[in-house]
Write a protein that holds these residues in place. Structure first.
Motif, PDB file in Angstrom:
ATOM      1  N   PRO A   1      18.611 -18.085  82.179  1.00  0.00           N
ATOM      2  CA  PRO A   1      17.143 -19.020  82.028  1.00  0.00           C
ATOM      3  C   PRO A   1      16.565 -20.353  81.632  1.00  0.00           C
ATOM      4  O   PRO A   1      17.547 -20.857  81.179  1.00  0.00           O
ATOM      5  CB  PRO A   1      16.836 -18.081  80.431  1.00  0.00           C
ATOM      6  CG  PRO A   1      17.928 -16.692  80.705  1.00  0.00           C
ATOM      7  CD  PRO A   1      18.674 -17.545  81.575  1.00  0.00           C
ATOM      8  N   GLY A   2      15.869 -21.108  82.062  1.00  0.00           N
ATOM      9  CA  GLY A   2      15.795 -22.954  81.665  1.00  0.00           C
ATOM     10  C   GLY A   2      16.880 -23.697  82.900  1.00  0.00           C
ATOM     11  O   GLY A   2      16.760 -24.565  82.341  1.00  0.00           O
TER      12      GLY A   2
ATOM     13  N   GLN B   1      21.133  -8.950  87.272  1.00  0.00           N
ATOM     14  CA  GLN B   1      21.353  -9.172  85.832  1.00  0.00           C
ATOM     15  C   GLN B   1      22.561  -8.793  85.343  1.00  0.00           C
ATOM     16  O   GLN B   1      22.980  -8.025  85.386  1.00  0.00           O
ATOM     17  CB  GLN B   1      20.425  -8.621  84.665  1.00  0.00           C
ATOM     18  CG  GLN B   1      20.659  -8.865  83.260  1.00  0.00           C
ATOM     19  CD  GLN B   1      20.111 -11.011  83.554  1.00  0.00           C
ATOM     20  OE1 GLN B   1      19.420 -11.347  83.535  1.00  0.00           O
ATOM     21  NE2 GLN B   1      21.181 -11.358  82.754  1.00  0.00           N
TER      22      GLN B   1
ATOM     23  N   GLN C   1      21.791 -18.202  88.123  1.00  0.00           N
ATOM     24  CA  GLN C   1      20.569 -18.409  87.539  1.00  0.00           C
ATOM     25  C   GLN C   1      20.059 -17.841  86.299  1.00  0.00           C
ATOM     26  O   GLN C   1      20.564 -16.291  86.176  1.00  0.00           O
ATOM     27  CB  GLN C   1      19.537 -18.330  88.388  1.00  0.00           C
ATOM     28  CG  GLN C   1      18.214 -19.648  87.478  1.00  0.00           C
ATOM     29  CD  GLN C   1      17.110 -19.731  88.395  1.00  0.00           C
ATOM     30  OE1 GLN C   1      16.962 -18.867  89.948  1.00  0.00           O
ATOM     31  NE2 GLN C   1      16.389 -21.238  88.169  1.00  0.00           N
TER      32      GLN C   1
END
Length: 122
Positions: free
Chosen positions: A40-41, A117, A38
């Protein structure tokens, strides 16, 4: 079922990373395992999945030929080898597992890790 991801980090475009998903609890060795990501946004998207025997693998078209999913010999660890990384691969990567492979591929399983991340610089 507990899932713990590791191996994320910062890498330059064209580089490689290997993510690990360590599973524990219940009979996880019989579970299918997958990876989602995923950015960001954006919505969480499917990346890859592997059957509990390791005989069937599935990839999203965006990572075919660059990423490889595999299981360790003990079957409770799943790896995602990521080569030829691109900036658009930047995202939080999540591990998902379930007895039912379809819930892994669709991301509807209840069993998720906390994410790791991955950042790819251009």
């Amino acid at each position: 079922v507990q899932l713990v991801e590791s191996g994320g980090g910062l890498v330059q475009a064209g580089g490689s990373l290997r993510l690990s998903c360590a599973a524990s609890g219940r009979t996880v060795i019989t579970y299918a395992v997958g990876w989602f990501r995923q950015a960001p946004g954006t919505e969480r998207e499917f990346v890859a999945a592997i059957s509990w025997r390791g005989t069937r693998v599935y990839y999203d078209d965006s990572v075919k030929g660059r990423f490889t999913i595999s299981r360790g010999n003990a079957k409770n660890t799943v790896y995602l080898q990521m080569n030829s990384l691109k900036p658009e691969d930047t995202a939080v990567y999540y591990c998902v597992a379930d007895e039912n492979p379809s819930t892994v591929v669709t991301g509807t399983s209840d069993y998720w890790g906390q994410g790791t991340q991955v950042t790819v610089s251009s």
